[in-house]
Scaffold this active site. Structure first.
Site, PDB file in Angstrom:
ATOM      1  N   CYS A  71       0.800  -1.233   0.000  1.00  0.00           N
ATOM      2  CA  CYS A  71       0.000   0.000   0.000  1.00  0.00           C
ATOM      3  C   CYS A  71       0.828   1.276   0.000  1.00  0.00           C
ATOM      4  CB  CYS A  71      -0.925  -0.001   1.209  1.00  0.00           C
ATOM      5  SG  CYS A  71      -2.150  -1.298   1.107  1.00  0.00           S
TER       6      CYS A  71
HETATM    7  N1  LIG Z   1      -2.111  -7.143   0.555  1.00  0.00           N
HETATM    8  C1  LIG Z   1      -2.954  -6.213   0.954  1.00  0.00           C
HETATM    9  O1  LIG Z   1      -3.122  -6.000   2.154  1.00  0.00           O
HETATM   10  C2  LIG Z   1      -3.765  -5.408  -0.045  1.00  0.00           C
HETATM   11  C3  LIG Z   1      -4.816  -4.623   0.457  1.00  0.00           C
HETATM   12  C4  LIG Z   1      -5.598  -3.920  -0.432  1.00  0.00           C
HETATM   13  C5  LIG Z   1      -5.318  -3.952  -1.799  1.00  0.00           C
HETATM   14  N2  LIG Z   1      -4.270  -4.705  -2.274  1.00  0.00           N
HETATM   15  C6  LIG Z   1      -4.053  -4.710  -3.717  1.00  0.00           C
HETATM   16  O2  LIG Z   1      -4.580  -5.927  -4.247  1.00  0.00           O
HETATM   17  C7  LIG Z   1      -3.768  -6.391  -5.337  1.00  0.00           C
HETATM   18  C8  LIG Z   1      -3.257  -7.774  -5.014  1.00  0.00           C
HETATM   19  O3  LIG Z   1      -2.473  -7.698  -3.844  1.00  0.00           O
HETATM   20  P1  LIG Z   1      -2.018  -8.972  -3.030  1.00  0.00           P
HETATM   21  O4  LIG Z   1      -1.424  -8.462  -1.771  1.00  0.00           O
HETATM   22  O5  LIG Z   1      -3.112  -9.977  -2.978  1.00  0.00           O
HETATM   23  O6  LIG Z   1      -0.861  -9.509  -4.004  1.00  0.00           O
HETATM   24  P2  LIG Z   1      -0.111 -10.912  -3.938  1.00  0.00           P
HETATM   25  O7  LIG Z   1       1.164 -10.736  -4.629  1.00  0.00           O
HETATM   26  O8  LIG Z   1      -0.165 -11.460  -2.555  1.00  0.00           O
HETATM   27  O9  LIG Z   1      -1.058 -11.866  -4.805  1.00  0.00           O
HETATM   28  C9  LIG Z   1      -1.276 -11.717  -6.153  1.00  0.00           C
HETATM   29  C10 LIG Z   1      -1.366 -13.105  -6.767  1.00  0.00           C
HETATM   30  O10 LIG Z   1      -1.701 -12.964  -8.139  1.00  0.00           O
HETATM   31  C11 LIG Z   1      -1.008 -13.966  -8.863  1.00  0.00           C
HETATM   32  N3  LIG Z   1      -0.986 -13.559 -10.263  1.00  0.00           N
HETATM   33  C12 LIG Z   1      -0.197 -12.640 -10.862  1.00  0.00           C
HETATM   34  N4  LIG Z   1      -0.534 -12.523 -12.168  1.00  0.00           N
HETATM   35  C13 LIG Z   1      -1.541 -13.390 -12.376  1.00  0.00           C
HETATM   36  C14 LIG Z   1      -2.322 -13.719 -13.502  1.00  0.00           C
HETATM   37  N5  LIG Z   1      -2.138 -13.114 -14.680  1.00  0.00           N
HETATM   38  N6  LIG Z   1      -3.276 -14.658 -13.394  1.00  0.00           N
HETATM   39  C15 LIG Z   1      -3.485 -15.283 -12.195  1.00  0.00           C
HETATM   40  N7  LIG Z   1      -2.788 -15.000 -11.080  1.00  0.00           N
HETATM   41  C16 LIG Z   1      -1.838 -14.057 -11.168  1.00  0.00           C
HETATM   42  C17 LIG Z   1       0.336 -14.053  -8.183  1.00  0.00           C
HETATM   43  O11 LIG Z   1       0.970 -15.285  -8.442  1.00  0.00           O
HETATM   44  C18 LIG Z   1      -0.050 -13.870  -6.719  1.00  0.00           C
HETATM   45  O12 LIG Z   1      -0.258 -15.093  -6.070  1.00  0.00           O
HETATM   46  C19 LIG Z   1      -2.676  -5.345  -5.507  1.00  0.00           C
HETATM   47  O13 LIG Z   1      -3.082  -4.415  -6.454  1.00  0.00           O
HETATM   48  C20 LIG Z   1      -2.593  -4.695  -4.129  1.00  0.00           C
HETATM   49  O14 LIG Z   1      -2.121  -3.379  -4.210  1.00  0.00           O
HETATM   50  C21 LIG Z   1      -3.501  -5.446  -1.401  1.00  0.00           C
END
Ligand SMILES: NC(=O)c1ccc[n+]([C@@H]2O[C@H](COP(=O)([O-])OP(=O)(O)OC[C@H]3O[C@@H](n4cnc5c(N)ncnc54)[C@H](O)[C@@H]3O)[C@@H](O)[C@H]2O)c1
Length: 429
Positions: free
Chosen positions: A271
């Site tokens: 974030c």
């Molecule tokens: N982690 C948090 O607390 C949080 C909170 C709010 C928003 N977000 C947002 O949510 C989004 C995801 O964050 P996250 O923390 O879950 O990320 P993450 O890296 O934990 O998970 C993302 C997953 O997507 C997979 N991935 C990547 N490309 C892919 C594709 N083309 N098809 C299928 N799977 C694919 C990856 O292998 C990974 O497992 C980001 O934009 C982040 O900014 C995260």
């Protein structure tokens, strides 16, 4: 099909969640809980294998929760796009990193292509990834149209709903945090609201996907800027000989007009170090002006790991010790307490900085799994002997399961970046 998108009670919704990271896994499990049939797609075959075996990689999710979802027969983790099958609602929760300081939407593009090829009339596709305003209507919708040959807002619904989860927060969970929702058209918005209405206590509809996209960036930029403010004040207050922690606690007694943020060794996770730069990039690109608050906040927050290294160096110096050859125990590697998330963690810069100065650094963090820092600083269990053998203990992340009394009792010198310990030998940030 539109009936199932809207959530007809008799017809379980088939949900495709693209990405099984922190956000996608929580969402998929919640959808299973409310009765949906969930295909959970991730390109990381190792992660999918782990989930299929009932093991969670997210600290907020217990293995038993994954086990329960699998046992329901309605949670299917998949690593091969060819095995996805049909869906009513697809939710995209893929990463949105910066590459060389610039928003990198490669994962959204490939997710859209993948979803687009199996998209059918009446379906809903929602983006949850954090991104700059305009992504849903300029990038996602056209990519889905190109892959499917269908028209967004006419043949299928498209929406945006930012994820606002706070890992480690047991009070404000996915279900309880109001969910901002938006659609390309009023029909799209209705479909997005109907879907999330079954998952969370409250939805907050907004008029455009750009408003929803900006909402998330506003939240994170607000936090980033305020943390930078207290970080800078902490550095200055220290130089003035004033206890910033006490000042913050006293200020926080004001019942209105103030929100307490606390200083720390730097920011990490997805974030704060990344999201505000999505906003500043868009503003710079589209308007040709600089987002001064984001630039300053980045600057201040990025300087904190270096400041911590300097303070530890000064603390050792006061005790007639050089950093070179000193044995230093770092407590906490995750960027956030009580989580296993070490992405962009400020601990990395601090450990590297101390190692570069010649310190023998060891790290204690029972939450974080194997990490590249392990190559330069061994991971160790906490013990009286260990603490007693170190020249300095540096607290970076104050996980609740650490015995801080043991540390204060046996440490020769503590640098505490979290205001967790007290004592003659404790220096606070
Ligand atoms: N982690 C948090 O607390 C949080 C909170 C709010 C928003 N977000 C947002 O949510 C989004 C995801 O964050 P996250 O923390 O879950 O990320 P993450 O890296 O934990 O998970 C993302 C997953 O997507 C997979 N991935 C990547 N490309 C892919 C594709 N083309 N098809 C299928 N799977 C694919 C990856 O292998 C990974 O497992 C980001 O934009 C982040 O900014 C995260």
């Amino acid at each position: 099909m539109a009936a199932s998108v809207a959530g007809a009670a008799t017809d379980p919704v088939r949900v495709l969640v693209v990405g099984q990271g922190y956000v996608g896994l929580l969402l998929a499990l919640r959808a299973v809980e409310v009765g949906a049939i969930v295909t959970a797609y991730d390109i990381d075959a190792g992660k999918v294998e782990q989930l299929r075996g009932g093991r969670s990689h997210v600290s907020d999710v217990a293995d038993a929760e994954v086990g329960r979802a699998l046992a329901s027969g309605r949670y299917r983790p998949v690593a091969d796009a060819a095995g996805l099958g049909e869906f009513d609602v697809a939710v995209i929760t893929v990463p949105t990193p910066l590459t060389e300081g610039v928003p990198d939407l490669t994962s959204i593009r490939s997710a859209a292509e993948c979803v687009g090829t199996i998209l059918r009339p009446g379906c809903l596709v929602v983006l949850e990834s954090t991104t700059y305003p305009g992504t849903t209507d300029e990038l996602l919708a056209p990519a889905l149209e190109a892959a499917s040959g269908l028209k967004a807002g006419v043949d299928f619904h498209v929406g945006y709903s930012p994820e606002r989860i706070d890992p480690g927060n047991t009070e404000w969970t996915l279900v309880r945090i109001p969910k901002v929702v938006a659609g390309l058209t009023p029909g799209c918005l209705a479909a997005v609201e109907a879907f999330y209405g079954r998952l969370v206590e409250r939805t907050v509809p907004v008029s455009t996907t750009r408003v929803a996209e900006l909402t998330k960036l506003l939240e994170n930029t607000f936090r980033h800027v305020n943390i930078a403010l207290v970080n800078e004040l902490a550095v200055h207050a220290r130089a003035l000989g004033i206890d910033i922690w006490e000042a913050i606690d006293a200020t926080a007694t004001k019942p209105f007009g103030y929100a307490a943020f606390r200083p720390g060794p730097g920011v990490g996770g997805h974030c704060l170090p990344i999201d505000p730069s999505y906003l500043s990039w868009r503003i710079e690109r589209q308007l040709g002006v600089t987002s001064r608050f984001v630039v300053t906040a980045n600057d201040v927050n990025q300087s904190m790991p270096g400041y911590v290294v300097r303070r530890v160096q000064l603390g050792l110096n006061d005790r007639r010790k050089a950093v070179k050859g000193a044995r230093i125990l770092v407590l906490g590697m995750a960027y956030k307490k009580n989580t296993n998330d070490a992405r962009e963690t400020p601990a990395a810069g601090i450990v590297r900085g101390l190692v570069e100065l010649g310190a023998d650094v060891v790290v204690h963090d029972d939450h974080v799994g194997p990490h590249e820092l392990d190559l330069i600083a061994a991971r160790v269990p906490l013990s009286t002997e260990l603490v007693g053998s170190c020249d300095a203990v540096v607290l970076l992340t104050d996980h609740d399961d650490v015995d801080y009394e043991l540390v204060t009792r046996h440490a020769a010198y503590v640098f505490d970046a979290r205001n967790r310990m007290r004592g003659e030998q404790v220096d606070l940030l």
